[in-house]
Design an enzyme around this catalytic site. Structure first.
Site, mmCIF file in Angstrom:
data_model
loop_
_atom_site.group_PDB
_atom_site.id
_atom_site.type_symbol
_atom_site.label_atom_id
_atom_site.label_comp_id
_atom_site.label_asym_id
_atom_site.label_seq_id
_atom_site.Cartn_x
_atom_site.Cartn_y
_atom_site.Cartn_z
ATOM 1 N N SER B 127 20.623 13.946 75.536
ATOM 2 C CA SER B 127 19.686 14.755 74.773
ATOM 3 C C SER B 127 20.235 15.042 73.369
ATOM 4 O O SER B 127 20.621 14.108 72.660
ATOM 5 C CB SER B 127 19.411 16.041 75.561
ATOM 6 O OG SER B 127 18.336 16.744 75.030
ATOM 7 N N ASP B 292 11.210 11.091 82.222
ATOM 8 C CA ASP B 292 11.558 11.993 81.115
ATOM 9 C C ASP B 292 10.461 11.902 80.060
ATOM 10 O O ASP B 292 10.372 10.933 79.316
ATOM 11 C CB ASP B 292 12.913 11.575 80.541
ATOM 12 C CG ASP B 292 13.392 12.500 79.433
ATOM 13 O OD1 ASP B 292 12.618 13.382 79.015
ATOM 14 O OD2 ASP B 292 14.541 12.333 78.991
ATOM 15 N N HIS B 325 13.668 15.036 82.180
ATOM 16 C CA HIS B 325 14.745 15.050 81.191
ATOM 17 C C HIS B 325 16.067 15.501 81.809
ATOM 18 O O HIS B 325 17.129 15.028 81.422
ATOM 19 C CB HIS B 325 14.336 15.967 80.040
ATOM 20 C CG HIS B 325 15.288 15.953 78.877
ATOM 21 N ND1 HIS B 325 15.645 14.787 78.244
ATOM 22 C CD2 HIS B 325 15.948 16.957 78.241
ATOM 23 C CE1 HIS B 325 16.496 15.083 77.262
ATOM 24 N NE2 HIS B 325 16.693 16.385 77.241
#
Lengths: 204, 352
Positions: B127, B292, B325
């Site tokens: 991320s 995600d 995610h």
């Protein structure tokens, strides 16, 4: 790390030897359906190529990484939109053409992304296959190791079929090698050859 | 802007003689320096990426020297808005400068200098952490051999920025926020922070994962026709929000989301990501997760495309996972097999 010498590689996959002999030192290569990456690994070691593979299977992604080969996970059926036009000297599709649904689109994509293409496939016109059909059964062999009900091969063809396809789709064949096992077949190739490898480019 | 700053970091494993086995782990929005293992006096406090990093794990600390740090602006020991400004004797609060991913990489490079590390074997993160890893390849191309960008994107989409802004607004409009100087008032904008976290948390999970875990299950088994907690998902989200608000600093949350929003290496190249990566020299592993939707596989493929354009070594895996995610933090057999294989390859490049 596994390294293959030319002869042992040819013993595993006869078409690899022909493919390798056509790819010059330092070329850039995209190997579609690269499997465990052994062709690319060989080309990296023996030819110093800059190579990438495309693979769909999770297991093969891991094996390619272990083999020290660049691999991009993706589905060839959805095209090569992740690759730029003329990005590679050679785009290779070994023993996968017959399993593609969108054969026409993929052949065009190969020639968009690569300055030249190399394709290998099992020759359905090989006499043993013909004999099987003549006897009333679908052929099952080393090159076509599937039963009719579980085969991924939806687009089998003969040498004649492929050449006619190329003629009709503005694909210019540069070279052809036909083999049975690891020996080259020159006489009556569409009858006596079990595997064919073609090198081609866009028709000017 | 800041006359000086502290960075808190942890290390695992041993730096080898030629200092070639160092791996920098960059954290995401709410992460910190405690990446792996646990403390002797606090065995329950397990590092946030402990499934991935440790002896015999995919990133094997018997081979690699792994560094985790708390980014500048954080709230886990590094200088941040809640730290005391020595010039005033009061917390920085709103006066703490906005920091960017580039600033973080700059400060991480200074940490590497301190540790005598000229070149990292790998810089990695998921991320926002992946963005820092990517930035390393641009800011210091010669100082990183491998970059691992996991569940990442070349920049946030409008939708992503929108989520961040709603989260920020929850904090900024909390009456206890006091323009960021809530420390002086002896309060914390808890309501805003927990709303921000609840919203964020929804976007880190997939629709399927939420359906699997909670469905429409009711806490008491029957409808109460009230605004109290009725559905299990409400209970879960409020719990997550409360937990987060009890330890995380609201100003740090604002700062981290802004760093996310600003990251866009293509911006100074007319939005041409190919040109942005022209300076990079590292080898890359890019991984995304099928469910995600906050940092979707398409965004990772855009990174791969730019790397391919620049003829860089890159491998890309699209991991089938239903955890959205958050998948990058989860135990997952194939994901970990890919990481293990990649780090084994890196380990083959240096001598122990």
């Amino acid at each position: 790390m596994s390294t293959h010498d030319h002869s042992s590689l040819a013993a595993i996959r006869p078409d690899f030897a022909a493919i390798a002999s056509w790819i010059p030192q330092g070329a850039s290569v995209l190997d579609l359906g690269c499997g465990d990456g052994s062709l690319l690994r060989y080309l990296q070691d023996a030819r110093g190529v800059r190579g990438y593979g495309v693979e769909i299977s999770d297991l093969n992604i891991v094996t390619c990484i272990q083999n020290g080969v660049n691999v991009i996970q993706g589905d060839l059926e959805s095209g090569l939109s992740g690759f730029e036009t003329d990005a590679f000297d050679y785009v290779v599709l070994s023993q996968t053409l017959q399993a593609m649904r969108n054969t026409e689109d993929l052949m065009q994509e190969i020639l968009r992304v690569g300055r030249a293409g190399i394709v290998s496939f099992p020759n359905f016109g090989y006499w043993k296959n013909r004999l099987c059909v003549l006897r009333g059964n679908m052929p099952v062999s080393e090159d076509l190791p599937y039963q009719w009900y579980d085969t991924p091969n939806v687009h089998l063809c003969t040498l004649h079929d492929f050449e006619a396809f190329c003629h009709g789709h503005k694909v210019h064949i540069l070279e052809r090698r036909v083999m049975t096992g690891d020996s080259e077949v020159r006489l009556l190739p569409n009858l006596l050859g079990s595997t064919a490898v073609y090198r081609f480019k866009r028709e000017a | 802007m800041l006359p000086h700053y502290d960075l808190v970091y942890e290390t695992y494993g041993a730096l080898n003689a030629d200092k070639s086995n160092a791996v920098l782990v960059c954290h995401a929005l709410s992460g910190h320096h405690h990446v792996a293992g646990y403390y002797a006096d606090d065995p329950k406090n397990v590092g946030w990426w402990d499934t991935m990093i440790g002896p015999g794990k995919p990133i094997d600390t018997d081979k690699f020297f792994v560094i985790g740090l708390n980014n500048l602006g954080g709230c886990h020991g590094s200088s941040g808005p809640s730290s005391i400004n020595p010039a005033t004797g009061k917390p920085y609060g709103a006066s703490f400068p906005v920091v960017t991913v580039e600033d973080w990489v700059e400060s991480q490079a200074r940490l590497a200098d301190r540790l005598g590390i000229k070149q990292f074997a790998a810089v990695m993160g998921g991320s926002l952490g992946g963005m820092q890893a990517l930035q390393w390849s641009l800011s210091y191309p010669a100082r990183v051999r491998h970059v691992l960008a996991i569940a990442c994107a070349p920049h946030l989409s409008a939708q992503n920025i929108a989520f961040n802004d709603v989260a920020r607004n929850a904090i900024l409009t909390d009456p206890d926020f006091h323009g960021g100087n809530y420390y002086e008032h002896g309060v914390v904008p808890t309501r805003g922070l927990r709303l921000a976290r609840m919203l964020g948390h929804i976007t880190y999970l997939s629709d399927d994962a939420m359906a699997d875990k909670f469905g429409r299950a009711l806490r008491s088994g029957k409808l109460g026709y009230s605004y109290d907690i009725e559905f299990e998902i409400e209970s879960y989200l409020r719990y997550q929000g409360d937990k987060f608000a009890s330890y995380f600093d609201a100003n740090t949350y604002l700062l981290m989301t802004k760093a996310l929003d600003y990251f866009d290496p293509a911006r100074e190249y007319n939005d041409d990501l190919n040109r942005a990566f022209a300076a990079a020299r590292a080898n890359f592993l890019v991984l995304s997760f099928t469910t995600d939707w906050r940092f979707s596989p398409e965004r990772s493929r855009a990174i791969v495309k730019a790397l391919l354009h620049n003829r860089l070594n890159v491998s890309y895996g699209e991991i089938t996972s239903n955890h959205g995610h958050d998948s990058f933090l989860m135990q997952h057999e194939h994901y970990h097999a890919v990481m293990r294989a990649y780090f084994a390859r890196i380990a083959g490049e240096f001598s122990a």
